[in-house]
Design a protein around this motif. Sequence first.
Motif, PDB file in Angstrom:
ATOM      1  N   UNK A  59       1.052  -1.165   0.039  1.00  0.00           N
ATOM      2  CA  UNK A  59       0.082  -0.076   0.042  1.00  0.00           C
ATOM      3  C   UNK A  59       0.854   1.208   0.004  1.00  0.00           C
ATOM      4  N   UNK A  60       2.005   1.325   0.796  1.00  0.00           N
ATOM      5  CA  UNK A  60       2.595   2.429   0.757  1.00  0.00           C
ATOM      6  C   UNK A  60       3.431   2.687  -0.461  1.00  0.00           C
ATOM      7  N   UNK A  61       3.818   1.506  -1.190  1.00  0.00           N
ATOM      8  CA  UNK A  61       4.708   1.666  -2.389  1.00  0.00           C
ATOM      9  C   UNK A  61       3.668   1.986  -3.248  1.00  0.00           C
ATOM     10  N   UNK A  62       2.307   1.607  -3.401  1.00  0.00           N
ATOM     11  CA  UNK A  62       1.272   2.124  -4.753  1.00  0.00           C
ATOM     12  C   UNK A  62       0.754   3.460  -4.335  1.00  0.00           C
ATOM     13  N   UNK A  63       0.580   3.789  -3.133  1.00  0.00           N
ATOM     14  CA  UNK A  63      -0.359   4.828  -2.757  1.00  0.00           C
ATOM     15  C   UNK A  63       0.548   6.101  -1.801  1.00  0.00           C
ATOM     16  N   UNK A  64       1.536   5.665  -1.433  1.00  0.00           N
ATOM     17  CA  UNK A  64       2.375   6.598  -0.815  1.00  0.00           C
ATOM     18  C   UNK A  64       3.361   7.359  -1.465  1.00  0.00           C
ATOM     19  N   UNK A  65       4.309   7.982  -0.709  1.00  0.00           N
ATOM     20  CA  UNK A  65       5.297   8.798  -1.184  1.00  0.00           C
ATOM     21  C   UNK A  65       6.814   8.657  -0.476  1.00  0.00           C
ATOM     22  N   UNK A  66       7.830   8.524  -1.226  1.00  0.00           N
ATOM     23  CA  UNK A  66       9.309   8.389  -0.469  1.00  0.00           C
ATOM     24  C   UNK A  66       9.347   9.597   0.414  1.00  0.00           C
ATOM     25  N   UNK A  67      10.103   9.617   1.598  1.00  0.00           N
ATOM     26  CA  UNK A  67      10.561   8.259   1.766  1.00  0.00           C
ATOM     27  C   UNK A  67       9.912   7.245   2.909  1.00  0.00           C
ATOM     28  N   UNK A  68      10.145   6.129   2.679  1.00  0.00           N
ATOM     29  CA  UNK A  68       9.205   5.139   3.303  1.00  0.00           C
ATOM     30  C   UNK A  68      10.179   4.128   4.327  1.00  0.00           C
ATOM     31  N   UNK A  88       0.527  12.592   2.827  1.00  0.00           N
ATOM     32  CA  UNK A  88      -0.650  12.858   3.886  1.00  0.00           C
ATOM     33  C   UNK A  88      -1.907  12.522   3.579  1.00  0.00           C
ATOM     34  N   UNK A  89      -2.245  11.818   2.532  1.00  0.00           N
ATOM     35  CA  UNK A  89      -3.684  11.198   2.272  1.00  0.00           C
ATOM     36  C   UNK A  89      -3.874   9.975   3.270  1.00  0.00           C
ATOM     37  N   UNK A  90      -4.888   9.814   3.820  1.00  0.00           N
ATOM     38  CA  UNK A  90      -4.924   8.805   4.715  1.00  0.00           C
ATOM     39  C   UNK A  90      -5.209   7.470   4.035  1.00  0.00           C
ATOM     40  N   UNK A  91      -4.929   6.353   4.602  1.00  0.00           N
ATOM     41  CA  UNK A  91      -5.046   4.949   4.104  1.00  0.00           C
ATOM     42  C   UNK A  91      -6.571   4.834   4.220  1.00  0.00           C
ATOM     43  N   UNK A  92      -7.151   4.373   3.370  1.00  0.00           N
ATOM     44  CA  UNK A  92      -8.669   4.171   3.385  1.00  0.00           C
ATOM     45  C   UNK A  92      -9.187   3.072   2.367  1.00  0.00           C
ATOM     46  N   UNK A  93      -9.935   2.101   2.876  1.00  0.00           N
ATOM     47  CA  UNK A  93     -10.757   1.130   2.066  1.00  0.00           C
ATOM     48  C   UNK A  93     -11.026   1.770   1.007  1.00  0.00           C
ATOM     49  N   UNK A  94     -10.788   0.805  -0.219  1.00  0.00           N
ATOM     50  CA  UNK A  94     -11.746   1.178  -1.376  1.00  0.00           C
ATOM     51  C   UNK A  94     -12.383  -0.066  -1.904  1.00  0.00           C
ATOM     52  N   UNK A  95     -13.320   0.088  -2.820  1.00  0.00           N
ATOM     53  CA  UNK A  95     -14.250  -1.090  -3.203  1.00  0.00           C
ATOM     54  C   UNK A  95     -13.353  -2.193  -3.713  1.00  0.00           C
ATOM     55  N   UNK A  96     -13.353  -3.192  -3.311  1.00  0.00           N
ATOM     56  CA  UNK A  96     -12.673  -4.420  -4.185  1.00  0.00           C
ATOM     57  C   UNK A  96     -12.690  -4.443  -5.701  1.00  0.00           C
ATOM     58  N   UNK A  97     -11.642  -4.623  -6.470  1.00  0.00           N
ATOM     59  CA  UNK A  97     -11.903  -4.977  -7.854  1.00  0.00           C
ATOM     60  C   UNK A  97     -10.652  -5.901  -8.436  1.00  0.00           C
ATOM     61  N   UNK A  98     -10.514  -6.044  -9.428  1.00  0.00           N
ATOM     62  CA  UNK A  98      -9.576  -6.969 -10.055  1.00  0.00           C
ATOM     63  C   UNK A  98      -8.207  -6.470  -9.966  1.00  0.00           C
ATOM     64  N   UNK A  99      -7.948  -5.136  -9.485  1.00  0.00           N
ATOM     65  CA  UNK A  99      -6.754  -4.602  -9.026  1.00  0.00           C
ATOM     66  C   UNK A  99      -6.274  -4.383  -7.671  1.00  0.00           C
ATOM     67  N   UNK A 100      -7.355  -4.809  -6.792  1.00  0.00           N
ATOM     68  CA  UNK A 100      -7.116  -4.552  -5.161  1.00  0.00           C
ATOM     69  C   UNK A 100      -8.163  -4.032  -4.486  1.00  0.00           C
ATOM     70  N   UNK A 101      -7.927  -3.448  -3.468  1.00  0.00           N
ATOM     71  CA  UNK A 101      -9.133  -3.122  -2.749  1.00  0.00           C
ATOM     72  C   UNK A 101      -9.485  -4.032  -1.478  1.00  0.00           C
TER      73      UNK A 101
END
Length: 151
Positions: A59-68, A88-101
Amino acid sequence: MSTDQAAPACRKVEVLTLDVGGDLGELARVRAWARAELGDVSEAGLTDTILVLDELVSNALRHGERPRQVRLLRRPGRLRIEVDDAATAPAAPRPPSGTGGRGLALIDACTTAWGQEHRDDGKTVWAELDLAESNVSGDTADPPFPSRRAG
């Protein structure tokens, strides 16, 4: 990677840290690091730990920013995984799909608690596991899946 000692409430907490790069190839390195550092954890506990760690870091790699950075905070029978990133955007659930969630729901099912702490320069998403009792791995009351027979 480093090891620090902290002592909240008379119990020593071992803190292990690892800086994480910017691509999904880092997941294999993070898993190998955790397996090496947690070699004394039961296989069921390690399976849960790797699953949660993999979800938090991906999740940090896909949706976050460096540094990690990843931290493992250990005390007897307990493990807290913390993953920092500069988004700074909060981690939030998203609807399940073929690519994640499904990641945060999976983390919720595998841990005793999880959450996030926000700062002006990013966030930390954390999860806690009870290593004395695996939350989803190991022995269960459910029977194994029936084997598939050819023919």
